[in-house]
Enzyme design. Structure first.
Site, PDB file in Angstrom:
ATOM      1  N   GLU A 460      37.638  54.072  27.999  1.00 36.09           N
ATOM      2  CA  GLU A 460      37.811  53.347  29.265  1.00 36.09           C
ATOM      3  C   GLU A 460      37.877  51.830  29.111  1.00 36.09           C
ATOM      4  O   GLU A 460      37.122  51.098  29.756  1.00 36.09           O
ATOM      5  CB  GLU A 460      36.687  53.738  30.238  1.00 36.09           C
ATOM      6  CG  GLU A 460      36.729  55.197  30.653  1.00 36.09           C
ATOM      7  CD  GLU A 460      35.655  55.561  31.667  1.00 36.09           C
ATOM      8  OE1 GLU A 460      34.763  54.724  31.916  1.00 36.09           O
ATOM      9  OE2 GLU A 460      35.690  56.682  32.203  1.00 36.09           O
ATOM     10  N   GLU A 534      36.973  63.249  29.392  1.00 30.34           N
ATOM     11  CA  GLU A 534      35.730  63.144  30.169  1.00 30.34           C
ATOM     12  C   GLU A 534      35.989  63.703  31.563  1.00 30.34           C
ATOM     13  O   GLU A 534      36.922  63.278  32.254  1.00 30.34           O
ATOM     14  CB  GLU A 534      35.259  61.692  30.248  1.00 30.34           C
ATOM     15  CG  GLU A 534      33.893  61.512  30.876  1.00 30.34           C
ATOM     16  CD  GLU A 534      33.392  60.073  30.741  1.00 30.34           C
ATOM     17  OE1 GLU A 534      33.528  59.513  29.624  1.00 30.34           O
ATOM     18  OE2 GLU A 534      32.888  59.509  31.721  1.00 30.34           O
TER      19      GLU A 534
END
Length: 837
Positions: A460, A534
C-alpha cells in the site's frame, strides 16, 4: 532452469511454471519437527564440521539506557569523541562493571514489558512509550562476555543477528564494529580481527527504538536469535548455496550452485560436492566434485546438477523435505560444509485458471499476520512459531502473508515443515541502497524455502504508486529479485492506483480490498495472474455477542467490518466464484498489538483477527474451517448463559458444511435448515436456561452434535498444557489454557476471574495473556484475568532435565476463592544445540 523477466511473464499470455526448493536442516531434524514437537531448529543444525554455528542467546546482561541524556546512557555521546580512537570504548572491555545489570536470555523484547500510555501518537504501536518523545524507554544496552579458544586463531568468525529492533550499534573489546538501521532484515559482522584469542571477550549492543519501520507494534531490542559462526578461511558464501529444480515427467533435475570464498592469502584449488538426502536421511543422489581455483581474497562460483526419479513432492498436505549437504575440499581436506533443506514442487500462476501447485488447482486460503503474540511481544520462542502455524492449519488455512516485513527464519521453517504456503514480503518498497539490501537479504536467505510461493515488494504505497518514481522503483526491485531467484513471481499489495501503470509492472496483481475494482482490472489485463494480497478486515471480539461501543466490544457474529473491507462471507464468496482469482489472504489470522480497530483507547490491539492474541478462536474461525478445511464442521454459538434475559430472542448461528442442521432447546425442535454453500445458518430462539443443541446431518444421517449448556457458579480451575513433555534446552515452551469450571465440570464461557500462577522446578513463566483487546494488565505478571472464560500462560524450560509445576489459584479477594490446581510438565534431556557458553 531458464530465467525469465517480468515483461516475459506479463506479455507472453502463457502460464509460467516454476519449481523451487527450500532451506533447512538434516533428515533427523526433519523427522522430529515434521511430527510437530519442539527440536533444534534447521538454522542451528545447518552447520557441518569443521564449521561451527553456535547459538548466542544465553547469558546476556541488559540495561535500560537513555536516548537524550548521556549520563543515563553509560556516558555515550557525552562528548564528540566517542569514535575518535579505535579500541577506547571502555564499556565494551573488562574495565566495565555490569554486575547490577539485569540477567536475561534472548530473544528479548523490552517494549512488551513497558506500561501502556494514553498517547494517541502511540496508537498504532500499541500505546507503548517508544520514540523520540520517550527517550527514557527507547534505548537498551545488551552485554555479553564470552571466551574464544586460542585454537580459533586463523579461522573467520562472524556474529550474526537474525533481526533486532531497531538501530543497532555493535562494539567488541573496546572497538566499534558496525551498525544496522532496520528492524527486520538480518545483519552480520566479521569480528575476526577484533577478538581476544585464548581470553575473554566483551560484546556490547546498543539498541535504539526511537524510530520505527512500520505503523504497527514492532517491539524493541534483540528479539530474534544471535549466532556466532566459525569457518575456515576457505568457506561457503552466506546464503549462496541454492537448489533449483525442473520437473519432466516423473524426474526432477536438481540444479545445484554455490559460491566459495577465500579469505586467506594463497590461491586455493577447491572442489565442491553435493549429497542429496531424503526425509529419512538416506542418500538418494550426489553430484561433483567440481574443481577450480579460488583466488586469494576472492570468490568462485560452482555449479552441478543431478536427477531424482519419483521425488516426494512438497505440498500443504505432504510437506516432504530433502537435504543437500554441500562440502568444500582442498588438497583432500574438508574446509567447510553446510546443510540446505529443500522441497520439490511445481508452481504455476495462470491468469484465467488461478494458482496451481504440482499440476493441481489450489485456491489460496490465506491469512496476513504480524509477528507478535500475547505475553512475549515480538520475542517469540521457536516452538511458539510452530504453535501459531498449527492454529492456522487447524482452521483450514494453507497460506500466510508476512505482513509487512521479512519474517523470522523460524516462522518460515515452521511453514516449510508443517505445510503452509507463504507470500514473503519485504518491509521497504524502495530501490535505494537500503531497500535493495533488505530485499536481497530476504530473497537470498529464503529462496530455497518450499513454502514461499510468491515474493511481495511491499504494501500500500499510495503516494509512490501515483508518482513517476513508482514504476521505476518496482521495476528495479522485481528485476533484482528475478536475478536472485528466477523461479518465483513477484507481487505487491495494491489498494489504489488501479488505473496507473504501477500495478501493470507486477508479475501477479495483488488486490487489497476494493472488490468493485477486480473485474474491471482483470478485463483490462487478461494476461496478468491475480491474488487477493489483503482481504476481509472483519472485526469481532471473542465471546461477545452484542456490540458495545462503551466497552470497545464488537459482536462476534459475522456482522462488522470497516468502511474499506468486507465480512468473511462476503469476500470469500466473491473470491470462490472467480476461477481466475487465485485466492486471498484475510486480514488477519491473529489479532495483533497496535492499530486498535475499530476503537481507540483503552483498546490496545486490533480486533481484525480470526483468532485472538493468544490464538483462541473467534466464531468466524469455524466459518473458515467449514469452507476451507476437509473435515465435517458443526459449530454452534453463542454460549447459553443469559441470566436476566429470559424470554428474550437470542440470535443463534451455526457454521457448518454438512447437508442440514436441526436446532433444539431443552429437547424441543426449533426447526431444521439446509446448509447453503459458503453461508451460515441462523435462528431466533427465546432464551430459557438449559441445553441448546445442534444436530448436523450428512446423507440423511446425524453425524455431528454440538451443545451449549447454561453453566453454574465457578468451583474449580482447569489448566491444560498443549505439550506436557518439553526439551530441557532453555528454549522449548508449553502453551497452557486456563479456564474455570462449574460443579458439573463445564467451562464457564463468561468467566472473568483473576487467576494467579506459580511456576516452580525446571521452568519459568515468560508471558500471560487472555485475548481481551482492552486488557492493560502486564504481559509479564504472574497473574491474569480470564476474558470470556479463557487465559493463556506460556512456560519455558530451563536447560536442566526434571519437571515443571504450574500452580493456578485465586486470591481470597475478590471472592470466590477457588481451590488451587496444578499441572506437571516433564522436561527431558536432549542433545543441546551448540551454543556459546
Amino acid at each position: 532452469m531458464t530465467s525469465f523477466t517480468r515483461r516475459d511473464l506479463l506479455r507472453s499470455g502463457l502460464a509460467v511454471s516454476a519449481t523451487t526448493l527450500a532451506a533447512g536442516s538434516v533428515g533427523r531434524a526433519h523427522a522430529l519437527l515434521a511430527s510437530y514437537p519442539s527440536a533444534a531448529s534447521a538454522e542451528a543444525l545447518a552447520a557441518v564440521a569443521p564449521r561451527e554455528h553456535l547459538l548466542f542467546d544465553f547469558g546476556w546482561k541488559f540495561f535500560q539506557g537513555h536516548a537524550t541524556d548521556p549520563l543515563r546512557d553509560l556516558g555515550f555521546g557525552k562528548g564528540q569523541g566517542d569514535f575518535a580512537k579505535s579500541g577506547e570504548l571502555w564499556f565494551a572491555t573488562a574495565k566495565f562493571d555490569d554486575s547490577k545489570w539485569r540477567d536475561l536470555n534472548l530473544p528479548h523484547d523490552w517494549a512488551v514489558e513497558l506500561p501502556f500510555v494514553h498517547d494517541e501518537e502511540q496508537n498504532s504501536h500499541g500505546y507503548k512509550p517508544l520514540g523520540r518523545r520517550y527517550p527514557e524507554t527507547s534505548v537498551g544496552w545488551y552485554r555479553r562476555a564470552f571466551d574464544i579458544p586460542k585454537e580459533d586463531s586463523g579461522r573467520r568468525i562472524t556474529i550474526e543477528f537474525d533481526g533486532a529492533f531497531r538501530s543497532a550499534l555493535v562494539f567488541l573489546n573496546g572497538y566499534f564494529i558496525g551498525r544496522n538501521d532496520n528492524g527486520y532484515a538480518p545483519f552480520h559482522f566479521d569480528v575476526t580481527d577484533f577478538l581476544n584469542y585464548g581470553a575473554k571477550n566483551y560484546l556490547m549492543v546498543r539498541m535504539d527504538a526511537s524510530f520505527g519501520d512500520g505503523w504497527f507494534y514492532e517491539g524493541a531490542g534483540i528479539y530474534r536469535h544471535v549466532w556466532l559462526t566459525k569457518t575456515d578461511a576457505v568457506h561457503l558464501g552466506l546464503w549462496e548455496s541454492t537448489v533449483r529444480t525442473a520437473m519432466k515427467g516423473n524426474t526432477a533435475t536438481l540444479n545445484l550452485a554455490t559460491v566459495v570464498q577465500n579469505q586467506g592469502p594463497p590461491h586455493e584449488s577447491c572442489s565442491v560436492r553435493w549429497q542429496i538426502l531424503d526425509g529419512r536421511g538416506k542418500v538418494v543422489s550426489s553430484a561433483g566434485p567440481r574443481a577450480q581455483y579460488v583466488p586469494s581474497d576472492g570468490a568462485a562460483s560452482f555449479a552441478a546438477y543431478t536427477d531424482l526419479t519419483n521425488p516426494a513432492l512438497w505440498s500443504p498436505e505432504t510437506p516432504n523435505l530433502y537435504t543437500a549437504v554441500v562440502t568444500v575440499e582442498s588438497d583432500g581436506k574438508v574446509r567447510d560444509a553446510e546443510r540446505i533443506t529443500f522441497g520439490i514442487r511445481d508452481l504455476k500462476w495462470d491468469p484465467d485458471k488461478g494458482f496451481f501447485l504440482n499440476g493441481k488447482s489450489v485456491k489460496i486460503k490465506g491469512t496476513c499476520n504480524h509477528h507478535d503474540h500475547a505475553g512475549v511481544g515480538a520475542a517469540l520462542p521457536d516452538q511458539l512459531q510452530r504453535y501459531r502455524v498449527g492454529v492456522l492449519k487447524d482452521m483450514g488455512g494453507n497460506a500466510v502473508r508476512t505482513s509487512h516485513n521479512m519474517p523470522t527464519p523460524e516462522w518460515v521453517e515452521a511453514c516449510d515443515r508443517l505445510g503452509m504456503m507463504m507470500m514473503c514480503e519485504t518491509r521497504l518498497m524502495s530501490a535505494n541502497p537500503e531497500g535493495m539490501a533488505q530485499l536481497e537479504a530476504m530473497v537470498k536467505r529464503y529462496r530455497n524455502s518450499p513454502s514461499i510461493i510468491l515474493w511481495s515488494m511491499g504494501n500500500e504505497e499510495w503516494t509512490m504508486m501515483f508518482q513517476p518514481q513508482g514504476p521505476r522503483v518496482i521495476d528495479d526491485m522485481i528485476a533484482r529479485t528475478h536475478e536472485l531467484d528466477p523461479t518465483r513471481m513477484c507481487t505487491a499489495a495494491i489498494n489504489t492506483a488501479f488505473q496507473t501503470p504501477f500495478p501493470e509492472q507486477l508479475d501477479v496483481m495483488g488486490f487489497n480490498y476494493n472488490l468493485k475494482e477486480h473485474d474491471t482490472y482483470h478485463a483490462k489485463h487478461p494476461k496478468q495472474p491475480s491474488v487477493g494480497s489483503e482481504t476481509a478486515s472483519t472485526v469481532s471480539t471473542r465471546g461477545i455477542y452484542s456490540t458495545d461501543k462503551l466497552r470497545n466490544w464488537v459482536s462476534a457474529y459475522d456482522l462488522n467490518h470497516t468502511d474499506w473491507s468486507q465480512l468473511a462471507e462476503e469476500w470469500w464468496k466473491f473470491y470462490a466464484a472467480r476461477e481466475w482469482l487465485s485466492g486471498g489472504f484475510a486480514w488477519t489470522g491473529f489479532d495483533y498489538r497496535g492499530e486498535p480497530t475499530p476503537y481507540g483507547w483503552p483498546s490496545i490491539n486490533s480486533q481484525f483477527g480470526i483468532v485472538d492474541m493468544c490464538g483462541f478462536p473467534k466464531d468466524n474461525f469455524y466459518y473458515y474451517k467449514a469452507w476451507w478445511g476437509p473435515d465435517p464442521v458443526l459449530h454452534l454459538f453463542p454460549h447459553w448463559d443469559w441470566a436476566g434475559r429470559e424470554g428474550e430472542p437470542i440470535s443463534v448461528w451455526v457454521h457448518s458444511n454438512l447437508d442440514s442442521v436441526e436446532l433444539f432447546l431443552n429437547g424441543k425442535s426449533q426447526g431444521s435448515k439446509n446448509v447453503e454453500p459458503l453461508t451460515h445458518l441462523e435462528w431466533k430462539v427465546k432464551y430459557e436456561p438449559g441445553v441448546l443443541e445442534a444436530r448436523g446431518t450428512k446423507n440423511g444421517k446425524v453425524v455431528l452434535v454440538e451443545k451449549r449448556e447454561t453453566t453454574g457458579d465457578p468451583v474449580a480451575i482447569r489448566v491444560t498444557a498443549d505439550r506436557t513433555e518439553l526439551n530441557a534446552d532453555g528454549e522449548d515452551v508449553s502453551v497452557l489454557k486456563v479456564e474455570v469450571l462449574d460443579n458439573e465440570g463445564r467451562a464457564i464461557p463468561t468467566a472473568h476471574n483473576m487467576i494467579s500462577f506459580k511456576v516452580s522446578g525446571e521452568g519459568v513463566l515468560i508471558g500471560v495473556g487472555n485475548g481481551d483487546p482492552n486488557c492493560q494488565e502486564s504481559d509479564k505478571d504472574s497473574k491474569r484475568s480470564l476474558f470470556n472464560g479463557l487465559a493463556q500462560v506460556i512456560v519455558q524450560s530451563t536447560r536442566t532435565p526434571g519437571t515443571i509445576t504450574v500452580e493456578a489459584y485465586t486470591e481470597p479477594y475478590p471472592r470466590p476463592k477457588l481451590p488451587a490446581t496444578q499441572v506437571t510438565i516433564t522436561t527431558k534431556k536432549v542433545e543441546l544445540r551448540a551454543a556459546v557458553e
